[in-house]
Design a protein around this motif. Sequence first.
Motif, PDB file in Angstrom:
ATOM      1  N   VAL A  99     -19.237  10.972   1.515  1.00 47.25           N
ATOM      2  CA  VAL A  99     -17.810  11.030   0.791  1.00 47.25           C
ATOM      3  C   VAL A  99     -18.047   9.825  -0.284  1.00 47.25           C
ATOM      4  CG1 VAL A  99     -15.488  11.180   0.867  1.00 47.25           C
ATOM      5  CG2 VAL A  99     -16.900  12.493   2.301  1.00 47.25           C
ATOM      6  N   ARG A 100     -18.292   8.924   0.308  1.00 45.03           N
ATOM      7  CA  ARG A 100     -18.359   7.308  -0.210  1.00 45.03           C
ATOM      8  C   ARG A 100     -19.610   6.970  -1.284  1.00 45.03           C
ATOM      9  NH1 ARG A 100     -15.373   7.063   4.122  1.00 45.03           N
ATOM     10  NH2 ARG A 100     -13.322   5.420   3.892  1.00 45.03           N
ATOM     11  N   ILE A 107       0.721  -1.248  -0.021  1.00 45.49           N
ATOM     12  CA  ILE A 107      -0.055   0.095   0.052  1.00 45.49           C
ATOM     13  C   ILE A 107       0.651   1.132  -0.009  1.00 45.49           C
ATOM     14  CG2 ILE A 107      -2.094  -0.994   1.002  1.00 45.49           C
ATOM     15  CD1 ILE A 107      -1.031  -0.069   3.682  1.00 45.49           C
ATOM     16  N   ASN A 108       2.036   1.129  -0.369  1.00 46.98           N
ATOM     17  CA  ASN A 108       2.973   2.279  -0.143  1.00 46.98           C
ATOM     18  C   ASN A 108       2.517   3.553  -1.044  1.00 46.98           C
ATOM     19  OD1 ASN A 108       4.429   0.893   1.657  1.00 46.98           O
ATOM     20  ND2 ASN A 108       6.354   1.277   0.801  1.00 46.98           N
ATOM     21  N   ASN A 109       1.849   2.774  -2.308  1.00 45.70           N
ATOM     22  CA  ASN A 109       1.620   3.887  -3.242  1.00 45.70           C
ATOM     23  C   ASN A 109      -0.132   3.899  -3.133  1.00 45.70           C
ATOM     24  OD1 ASN A 109       4.139   4.700  -4.021  1.00 45.70           O
ATOM     25  ND2 ASN A 109       3.983   2.520  -5.265  1.00 45.70           N
ATOM     26  N   VAL A 110      -0.808   3.597  -2.239  1.00 41.74           N
ATOM     27  CA  VAL A 110      -2.095   3.876  -2.232  1.00 41.74           C
ATOM     28  C   VAL A 110      -2.501   5.075  -1.114  1.00 41.74           C
ATOM     29  CG1 VAL A 110      -4.299   2.746  -1.596  1.00 41.74           C
ATOM     30  CG2 VAL A 110      -2.609   1.384  -2.389  1.00 41.74           C
ATOM     31  N   PRO A 111      -3.264   6.113  -1.474  1.00 38.97           N
ATOM     32  CA  PRO A 111      -3.507   7.416  -0.903  1.00 38.97           C
ATOM     33  C   PRO A 111      -4.495   7.149   0.563  1.00 38.97           C
ATOM     34  CG  PRO A 111      -4.629   7.378  -2.810  1.00 38.97           C
ATOM     35  CD  PRO A 111      -3.837   6.219  -2.922  1.00 38.97           C
ATOM     36  N   PRO A 112      -4.276   7.629   1.409  1.00 39.94           N
ATOM     37  CA  PRO A 112      -5.021   7.452   2.449  1.00 39.94           C
ATOM     38  C   PRO A 112      -6.649   7.047   2.505  1.00 39.94           C
ATOM     39  CG  PRO A 112      -3.722   9.289   3.104  1.00 39.94           C
ATOM     40  CD  PRO A 112      -3.604   8.916   1.505  1.00 39.94           C
ATOM     41  N   HIS A 113      -7.138   7.850   1.872  1.00 39.33           N
ATOM     42  CA  HIS A 113      -8.718   7.425   1.647  1.00 39.33           C
ATOM     43  C   HIS A 113      -9.211   6.241   0.844  1.00 39.33           C
ATOM     44  CE1 HIS A 113      -7.523  10.057  -2.004  1.00 39.33           C
ATOM     45  NE2 HIS A 113      -8.793   9.249  -2.652  1.00 39.33           N
ATOM     46  N   ARG A 169      -7.276   3.460   1.487  1.00 34.97           N
ATOM     47  CA  ARG A 169      -6.943   2.431   2.240  1.00 34.97           C
ATOM     48  C   ARG A 169      -7.993   1.862   3.122  1.00 34.97           C
ATOM     49  NH1 ARG A 169      -0.609   3.583   3.996  1.00 34.97           N
ATOM     50  NH2 ARG A 169      -0.068   4.306   1.981  1.00 34.97           N
ATOM     51  N   GLY A 170      -9.238   2.462   3.236  1.00 33.13           N
ATOM     52  CA  GLY A 170     -10.404   1.709   3.834  1.00 33.13           C
ATOM     53  C   GLY A 170     -10.085   1.943   5.475  1.00 33.13           C
ATOM     54  N   ILE A 171      -9.339   2.630   6.105  1.00 28.39           N
ATOM     55  CA  ILE A 171      -8.906   2.672   7.663  1.00 28.39           C
ATOM     56  C   ILE A 171      -9.836   3.566   8.282  1.00 28.39           C
ATOM     57  CG2 ILE A 171      -7.099   2.861   8.994  1.00 28.39           C
ATOM     58  CD1 ILE A 171      -5.217   1.789   6.608  1.00 28.39           C
ATOM     59  N   GLY A 172     -10.354   3.239   9.309  1.00 31.74           N
ATOM     60  CA  GLY A 172     -10.984   3.920  10.430  1.00 31.74           C
ATOM     61  C   GLY A 172     -10.032   4.572  11.359  1.00 31.74           C
ATOM     62  N   MET A 173     -10.095   5.730  11.667  1.00 28.04           N
ATOM     63  CA  MET A 173      -9.214   6.395  12.477  1.00 28.04           C
ATOM     64  C   MET A 173      -9.675   7.204  13.588  1.00 28.04           C
ATOM     65  SD  MET A 173      -5.985   7.538   9.816  1.00 28.04           S
ATOM     66  CE  MET A 173      -7.063   7.332   8.650  1.00 28.04           C
ATOM     67  N   VAL A 174      -8.803   7.196  14.986  1.00 25.48           N
ATOM     68  CA  VAL A 174      -9.467   7.900  15.986  1.00 25.48           C
ATOM     69  C   VAL A 174      -8.267   8.476  16.661  1.00 25.48           C
ATOM     70  CG1 VAL A 174     -10.757   7.698  18.111  1.00 25.48           C
ATOM     71  CG2 VAL A 174     -11.393   6.053  16.450  1.00 25.48           C
ATOM     72  N   PHE A 175      -8.206   9.842  16.693  1.00 27.68           N
ATOM     73  CA  PHE A 175      -6.997  10.284  17.429  1.00 27.68           C
ATOM     74  C   PHE A 175      -7.476  11.088  18.717  1.00 27.68           C
ATOM     75  CE2 PHE A 175      -6.123  10.447  12.802  1.00 27.68           C
ATOM     76  CZ  PHE A 175      -4.975   9.505  12.991  1.00 27.68           C
ATOM     77  N   GLN A 176      -6.239  11.424  19.497  1.00 29.09           N
ATOM     78  CA  GLN A 176      -6.666  12.255  20.763  1.00 29.09           C
ATOM     79  C   GLN A 176      -7.478  13.657  20.676  1.00 29.09           C
ATOM     80  OE1 GLN A 176      -3.136  12.733  23.269  1.00 29.09           O
ATOM     81  NE2 GLN A 176      -3.984  14.154  24.633  1.00 29.09           N
ATOM     82  N   ASN A 177      -7.184  14.373  19.850  1.00 30.36           N
ATOM     83  CA  ASN A 177      -7.794  15.562  19.577  1.00 30.36           C
ATOM     84  C   ASN A 177      -8.919  15.119  18.576  1.00 30.36           C
ATOM     85  OD1 ASN A 177      -5.894  15.105  17.869  1.00 30.36           O
ATOM     86  ND2 ASN A 177      -5.233  17.286  17.706  1.00 30.36           N
ATOM     87  N   TYR A 178      -9.980  14.720  18.829  1.00 28.91           N
ATOM     88  CA  TYR A 178     -10.994  13.919  18.085  1.00 28.91           C
ATOM     89  C   TYR A 178     -11.452  14.833  16.893  1.00 28.91           C
ATOM     90  CZ  TYR A 178     -12.388  15.224  22.742  1.00 28.91           C
ATOM     91  OH  TYR A 178     -12.408  15.682  24.083  1.00 28.91           O
TER      92      TYR A 178
END
Length: 364
Positions: free
Chosen positions: A107-108, A72-78, A80-89
């Motif tokens: 968006v999808r 996936i090195n050349n696959v852009p983030p959107h 990759r089908g990955i869900g993300m949660v960060f500290q500053n939500y």
Amino acid sequence: MSEAQPFVRFDKVQKSYDGEILVVKNLNLDIPAGEFVTMLGPSGSGKTTCLMMLAGFEPATHGEIFLGDQPINNVPPHKRGIGMVFQNYALFPHMSVGENLAFPLEVRGMDKSERETKVKRALDMVELGAFGNRMPAQLSGGQQQRVAVARALVFEPELILMDEPLGALDKQLREQMQYEIKHIHESLGVTVVYVTHDQSEALTMSDRIAVFNDGVIQQLSSPSDLYERPDNSFVAQFIGENNRFDGTILSVRNGKCKVKLDSGETVDASAVNVGGKGTRTTLSLRPERIEINPKSKAGRSIISGKIEEAIYLGDHIRTRMSAGGSSEFIVKVPNTSGHTPLEEGKTVKIGWLTGDCRALDPIA
Ligand code: ADP
Ligand code: MG
């Protein structure tokens, strides 16, 4: 995808931001589908960098990351089908909770009725089913963080990344959310890669923990293995409370070794990460594995220790001793009826089973 194939694979991944210093060094990590893996380590050890490379926000300097069997090195983030949660939500403040969740679906290109079904399901999962019309500012910090989790779940990704998602919450809420996230993981069977510097959080939630230091995975193990069978002195010191004491190897045989402590006494230990005769080693021994005045000598090493301080803590007495060349030798004495009285200043025998004491790489 075959059984043996990991779902996420870091293959010899390196990262440098400045072209000189490697902040991630030759990282290999295989994560099977459905696993909850935590990257645990001190600040600056490279955890977030690894997550950013997996999410696609930072390129790897060397090596390859795979998702399923796809590099996936050349696959852009959107894509990759990955869900993300960060500290500053970072919920969108001008959108209601429901709209925040519907956004990734819009968006999808998903139609309205399907969106509504999925938003409802995701909010129910974090027990906020009745909050769809609220604005983020009308929610507590904990509720906002739940919405962020729901937003990561809403498009039913196979992989969810979380980077210190509970760092901004107070202790009680943080512990409650740890269990909620763990239960969501169990009920959905989704793969989770979680980042924290909090060891109790990692021990509570994870199937396996990768302990990071200085851009290198020091050990990748189940929580109990990390605590009971640390591979090296860094892990022994980082996870849980640890007695470390130093000595010189006298002999190594059949996975065991004899060590001459700096106090002059000789003990036996498991030879885990040691050199040959004459080399230095640091021993690791958990405070609850030590007996005072042990009744049996069988399979045990016994040395003497002076009681410096005994603190009554209800279920156990936390005893600081001078022993084995260390003045910070901690023994947790269970508060059973008839245990040895712990008079400060008194010298007693202390012992442990050989297998509980691990001879590791020398700190000093
Ligand atoms: P952790 O998440 O374990 O605290 P990071 O992955 O954030 O660690 O950081 C690892 C190292 O990379 C640190 O030395 C940090 O200063 C450096 N670093 C992180 N992000 C950047 C960046 N965007 N540019 C330059 N250096 C960075
Ligand atoms: Mg970080």
